[in-house]
Design a protein around this motif. Structure first.
Motif, mmCIF file in Angstrom:
data_model
loop_
_atom_site.group_PDB
_atom_site.id
_atom_site.type_symbol
_atom_site.label_atom_id
_atom_site.label_comp_id
_atom_site.label_asym_id
_atom_site.label_seq_id
_atom_site.Cartn_x
_atom_site.Cartn_y
_atom_site.Cartn_z
ATOM 1 N N ALA A 286 0.681 -1.169 -0.133
ATOM 2 C CA ALA A 286 -0.170 -0.038 -0.235
ATOM 3 C C ALA A 286 1.032 1.186 0.150
ATOM 4 O O ALA A 286 2.191 0.999 0.438
ATOM 5 N N PRO A 287 0.480 2.558 -0.584
ATOM 6 C CA PRO A 287 1.318 3.523 -0.715
ATOM 7 C C PRO A 287 1.523 3.966 0.862
ATOM 8 O O PRO A 287 2.338 4.700 1.317
ATOM 9 N N ASP A 288 0.644 3.809 1.623
ATOM 10 C CA ASP A 288 0.690 4.013 3.229
ATOM 11 C C ASP A 288 -0.158 3.050 4.136
ATOM 12 O O ASP A 288 -1.041 2.644 3.446
ATOM 13 N N PHE A 289 0.415 2.742 5.292
ATOM 14 C CA PHE A 289 -0.292 1.973 6.086
ATOM 15 C C PHE A 289 -0.761 2.879 7.606
ATOM 16 O O PHE A 289 -0.053 3.693 7.599
ATOM 17 N N ALA A 290 -1.817 2.435 8.076
ATOM 18 C CA ALA A 290 -2.142 3.140 9.125
ATOM 19 C C ALA A 290 -0.945 2.956 10.245
ATOM 20 O O ALA A 290 -0.411 1.827 10.175
ATOM 21 N N TYR A 291 -1.104 4.066 11.201
ATOM 22 C CA TYR A 291 0.158 3.688 12.278
ATOM 23 C C TYR A 291 -0.409 2.680 13.381
ATOM 24 O O TYR A 291 -1.649 2.372 13.762
ATOM 25 N N GLY A 292 0.414 1.850 13.450
ATOM 26 C CA GLY A 292 0.311 0.769 14.507
ATOM 27 C C GLY A 292 -0.137 -0.375 13.731
ATOM 28 O O GLY A 292 -0.793 -1.609 14.328
ATOM 29 N N HIS A 293 0.213 -0.454 12.329
ATOM 30 C CA HIS A 293 -0.382 -1.672 11.703
ATOM 31 C C HIS A 293 0.103 -3.120 11.806
ATOM 32 O O HIS A 293 -0.280 -4.170 11.567
ATOM 33 N N ALA A 294 1.420 -2.835 12.593
ATOM 34 C CA ALA A 294 2.137 -4.067 13.000
ATOM 35 C C ALA A 294 1.936 -4.350 14.565
ATOM 36 O O ALA A 294 2.687 -5.314 15.060
ATOM 37 N N PHE A 295 1.078 -3.914 15.024
ATOM 38 C CA PHE A 295 0.484 -3.866 16.383
ATOM 39 C C PHE A 295 -0.059 -5.669 16.606
ATOM 40 O O PHE A 295 -0.620 -5.979 16.067
ATOM 41 N N GLY A 296 0.576 -6.238 17.692
ATOM 42 C CA GLY A 296 0.091 -7.854 17.794
ATOM 43 C C GLY A 296 0.894 -8.734 16.850
ATOM 44 O O GLY A 296 0.794 -9.922 17.199
ATOM 45 N N LEU A 297 1.730 -8.374 16.087
ATOM 46 C CA LEU A 297 2.573 -9.033 15.379
ATOM 47 C C LEU A 297 3.992 -9.320 15.937
ATOM 48 O O LEU A 297 4.584 -8.169 16.377
ATOM 49 N N ARG A 298 4.305 -10.415 15.914
ATOM 50 C CA ARG A 298 5.755 -10.440 16.564
ATOM 51 C C ARG A 298 7.025 -10.234 15.447
ATOM 52 O O ARG A 298 6.795 -10.738 14.224
#
Length: 695
Positions: A286-298
């Protein structure tokens, strides 16, 4: 009876040798202005003398002509001819066309020649440059012929290319030169005329308003999407760019938005295919991801590729040179340009050695993925090595019963803040002669005693308690393992359900991301090694990591369904403690993030607080959209903040100074907003009003 009209007689003209001419003290021009003598001399060489001199015979005391002639009008032309004679480019006896006068007053002739001359209208010069261009002269040739820069010629030609209807309005003084220059941002005559019609019914006719209207919907060249695809590639694909030759435009505006979006999509797709070839299980693009898109992922912990012996030697040599130059010029007030440039080169080269690519284990790559997007700087951003919960390996049991067939029922309940653990094992096995496993009931009883003693002992050792808390919080932040610690502490970092515009690309988000990566690199790869590593760190390092982890748990977000007045009050206390300044952190009120989403009353309140009530009164009549846009410009560099972003006790903006009567008169005469931050026209480029003076 008819009146006879008396006819006048013009002064005779004749060619007079240059060495018979001399300057007169009757010339009223004393201050140098316009084209220099040197430039005028070069122009005479190119075109000859276009205007003769006005001269008077010099007489002796008896009134007899001496054969010499003085020049009351045309002194600069004489000095240019004199320069050519000194350069031996003109003969001393070369004939000079002159108008010989012997009546009237010499000073009057000089004054009349300068005063009666009508200056050339700017539009006439614009059209004259265009005519020269159409007759085959290049921009460089025109610039050389009239002793101006090439950029000035481009500006003149750009002005002449504005819609003829608008040029007619300008010729009739229906708009200012600054307004005309603003219309050059777009080359579409129909669009220019549409904006002019809108401008007729608008109260604010400032040039920046015209530029904003003409560039609505376009993508700025400074936008990260434009930087990602590159202006050259966009131009090669047939895209058009709006440029402003009269002031800084950050590269202009990309007008073909669908083309920009398509090029961004295609380039991201191609880059993502190269990333996917590394073997990742999934790729999100994506051109841009929302802030915190990787929360909950190791996130996997890869290993940097080590430097070879040759690379290590090269890095050491670069570092030695950097240290030598830094020490040599440490006391210098200003670095020489070549030294400053070399230091920048060395920093870049050293950074290239230090930021080594990270290698992941093939088995980990097969169950992890990557996010591919565009960074705030317009470069490709790749976030590798994120494992989803469903892709985690099944955890091995902590222990197994020796017989392998005993099942234990363990239940936990909570009373207040204390956990109550109960175990319902089978009956204790009968005692036998061999070493049988300790029963679960007895194990629970024994470890209960040990837990209680550990609680007391840990409470007596704040230093160890700090490390223990840091250990479990680090596990849950960087390793996502809670079972590696016996402490029942938890850290929750909330995601943002409602994404504010530009949140992921904000300065704070980037700083947190870089800080997190820095700590991640400093920690051991395996969670089992974390305790020993933390104990070896000094106090400052431990405190720094602790502060970073605790900061991730801050939740001061207002949620209408979950009112937390005490938490909000604590957020204010915390902001005071850290001296939070949202303006210094980079937040500015814009149409998207505030002004376009509140009432007109709040917009006017913001402008009055930052710029004074009179500034608010000047935009009060505007429609909501136009008012928000004007307010964004007015508030651009004021450090004004809305109430939810203000830190109690911290001054947000200084009180507007009272306006003097003189300021009021100046504003009314110029019809500009008070303290308007409109960008000035570049003076070095001679934006159009200053014409080449003949003399």
């Amino acid at each position: 009876m008819a009146t006879t009209v008396q006819k006048i007689t013009l002064s005779p003209s004749r060619d007079i040798p240059f060495n018979k001419l001399l300057l007169s003290q009757s010339n009223v021009r004393r201050v140098k202005a316009g084209v220099s003598v040197e430039e005028l001399a070069d122009d005479i060489v190119r075109r000859g003398l276009l205007q003769g001199l006005s001269v008077r015979p010099v007489t002796d005391q008896a009134g007899v002509e001496t054969g010499m002639f003085e020049i009351p009008a045309g002194g600069r032309r004489y000095r240019a001819l004199e320069l050519l004679v000194k350069q031996k480019r003109l003969a001393k006896t070369a004939p000079v066309p002159c108008v010989v006068r012997d009546s009237g007053i010499a000073e009057e002739d000089s004054l009349a020649e300068n005063v009666q001359r009508a200056p050339l209208h700017p539009l006439d010069q614009f059209r004259a440059f265009l005519a020269l261009r159409e007759k085959g002269l290049s921009e460089e040739e025109i610039a050389a012929a009239f002793f101006v820069s090439v950029n000035v010629v481009k500006q003149r030609l750009k002005l002449a290319s504005v819609s003829p209807a608008l040029l007619d309005v300008y010729a009739e003084d229906g708009m200012t030169l600054d307004q005309l220059m603003a219309f050059t941002v777009s080359g579409d005559h129909e669009r220019q005329e549409q904006v002019f019609e809108r401008l007729k019914v608008s109260y604010d006719k400032q040039p920046y308003v015209i530029r904003r209207m003409l560039t609505e919907g376009a993508v700025r060249a400074s936008d990260k999407r434009a930087q990602f695809i590159g202006l050259d590639a966009y131009d090669a694909a047939g895209g058009s760019v709006l440029r402003d030759l009269f002031q800084g435009d950050d590269g202009g505006w990309l007008q073909d938005v669908p083309l920009v979006d398509q090029m961004v999509t295609d380039k991201l797709k191609a880059d993502a295919e190269a990333i996917a070839a590394e073997g990742w299980k999934w790729i999100e693009v994506a051109p841009d991801f929302a802030y915190g898109h990787a929360f909950g992922l190791r996130q996997l912990r890869g290993e940097a590729v080590p430097l070879t012996a040759e690379e290590e030697a090269s890095r050491d040599a670069l570092q030695a040179e950097f240290d030598r130059l830094s020490e040599e010029y440490q006391d210098a007030d200003e670095l020489p340009d070549e030294v400053d440039e070399r230091l920048s080169e060395l920093e870049t080269l050293i950074e290239g050695f230090d930021n080594r690519p990270v290698v992941f284990d093939a088995a980990e790559i097969a169950r992890a993925g990557a996010f591919v997007s565009i960074g705030a700087d317009g470069q490709l951003r790749v976030e590798r090595g994120y494992v989803r919960t469903e892709d985690e390996l099944a955890a091995e049991p902590a222990f197994e019963d020796a017989e392998g067939d005993d099942e234990r029922a363990i239940a936990a309940s909570y009373e207040g803040n204390e956990a109550v653990v109960t175990v319902e094992p089978d009956a204790e096995p009968e005692e036998d002669e061999g070493l049988s496993p300790i029963s679960d009931r007895l194990m629970t009883e024994l470890t209960s005693h040990r837990t209680l003693c550990l609680r007391y002992a840990l409470g007596e050792r704040p230093d160890i308690a700090f490390v223990a808390a840091l250990h479990v919080l680090t596990l849950k932040t960087f390793y996502h393992y809670g079972s590696d610690s016996c402490l029942e502490l938890d850290l929750k970092s909330v995601s943002f359900g409602t994404q504010a515009p530009g949140l992921n690309d904000s300065a704070s988000a980037e700083a947190i991301r870089m800080r997190h990566e820095s700590w991640s690199k400093a920690l051991p790869k395996e969670s089992a090694d974390l305790w020993d590593a933390l104990q070896e760190w000094d106090g400052d390092s431990q405190a720094g990591l602790f502060a970073h982890i605790v900061s991730l748990s801050v939740n001061a977000v207002y949620e209408p369904w979950n009112r937390r007045p005490r938490a909000a009050a604590h957020a204010d206390r915390l902001a005071q403690a850290v001296d939070l300044d949202m303006a210094a952190a980079g937040w500015k009120p814009t149409v998207d993030n505030f002004l376009g989403r509140v009432t007109k009353a709040r917009i006017l309140q913001a402008v009055s607080q930052a710029k004074g009530q009179r500034a608010a009164d000047r935009i009060e009549h505007l429609k909501k959209g136009d008012m928000a846009a004007e307010a964004e410009t007015l508030l651009a560099d004021t450090a004004w903040l809305p109430d939810p972003l203000r830190t109690p006790g911290r001054a947000v903006v200084a009180e507007p100074a009272p306006e003097s009567v003189a300021e009021e008169a100046a504003e009314q005469s110029s019809e500009k907003l008070p303290e308007d931050d409109d960008e000035p026209v570049a003076q070095n480029d001679d934006a159009g009003a200053d014409m080449i003076a003949a003399e």
